[in-house]
Design an enzyme around this catalytic site. Sequence first.
Site: not given
Ligand code: SF4
Length: 364
Positions: A95-96, A99, A108, A112, A115, A117, A277, A314, A321
């Site tokens: 994206r940048y 990096r 994972c 979470c 999350c 993603r 997000d 974001d 960002k």
């Molecule tokens: S925030 Fe998302 S990518 Fe990061 S550890 Fe938790 S579930 Fe996995």
Amino acid sequence: MSGANGRWQRDLQDGVRRAADLRRLPVAEADQAVAATFKVRVPASHLSLIDWQNPEDPIGRQALPSARELEFLDGELEDPIGDALHSPVPRVTHRYPDRALLYPTYVCSMYCRHCFRKESVNDEEAGYSLAALRPALDYFARAPALREIILTGGDPLTLADDQLRELRRHLEDIPHLRMIRIHTRVPVTLPTRVTPELVDALRGRLMTCVVTQFNHPREITAEAREACRLLRTAGFMLLNQTVLLAGVNDSVEIMKELCQELVYALGAKPYYLHHCDLTRGISHFRTSIDRGLEIMRALRGHLSGVCVPTYVLDLPGGDGKIPLGPNYVQTRDGNEWVFSTYDHGVRAYREILRRSPASEDEQG
Ligand code: SF4
């Protein structure tokens, strides 16, 4: 994950690994049903941090599925920050200019609930293989402006030590790269995974920066301190990104304590405070930007600057960002500025600049 059968492996085995494991916990059936749509995993040690008497416990909110995850609001997105739109080859987001993100795994140690993603870690079964990463490595070698590769996912520290070592060595072979950055929740959710052997696998030519995601002061356990101590004493740069989460840390007092403990207990610099997000199914975690700005005003000046993160949003679509402030400039008229101070005062400031020799010549 592989490695000798040790504490962290047992921690994963004894925790929640699949939907059926939720049945032995006091989790409502409607909430358990979410596991059919979104993955669940919580290590046993992390389950032990939950206050089961509190249905909105901040650790539990982040770890246990909630039926609210199936409420999708208009405008919410599957790919909220446009990772796929900026993907030149599989497993890369670029994206940048200097990096790029590399996804060595989509696994994972804990999934979470907030999350961003959520969809990619949910859909992708793909684990680590050098063959799968070859197009990414070739792409990095052909992009001389790149300096940092950010290992993310998924959680890169769920990889085995020898996989991390192999990946680091391949990245080190690309001469223009200077730093590996590792974005991980392992020091929070499975801190015993951080071992001297893991640290050794990450140490090499490239500067190593580990970016954790602690969201609440109760996540800073004795094991988390030890994990961070190992990472710091290895000479790695340690930063933390916190996600602003309703019912978890959207309070001035909690955020102050978190930011101070990150620095004073873990030696981790608060780097970003992320506005939540527009990910589908996480509206129960999303606060207003105004609330985030209020919290930031209570941090800036009141805590050491070392403890104050930058509050960022974001942009959807992958446009990058945006630092959200707060803004301390009230008005400006030429060189005359008016600022608000950290303690809600107002101060005028006159900018005094030396005239450049060129402008003196022009005026004779
Ligand atoms: S925030 Fe998302 S990518 Fe990061 S550890 Fe938790 S579930 Fe996995």
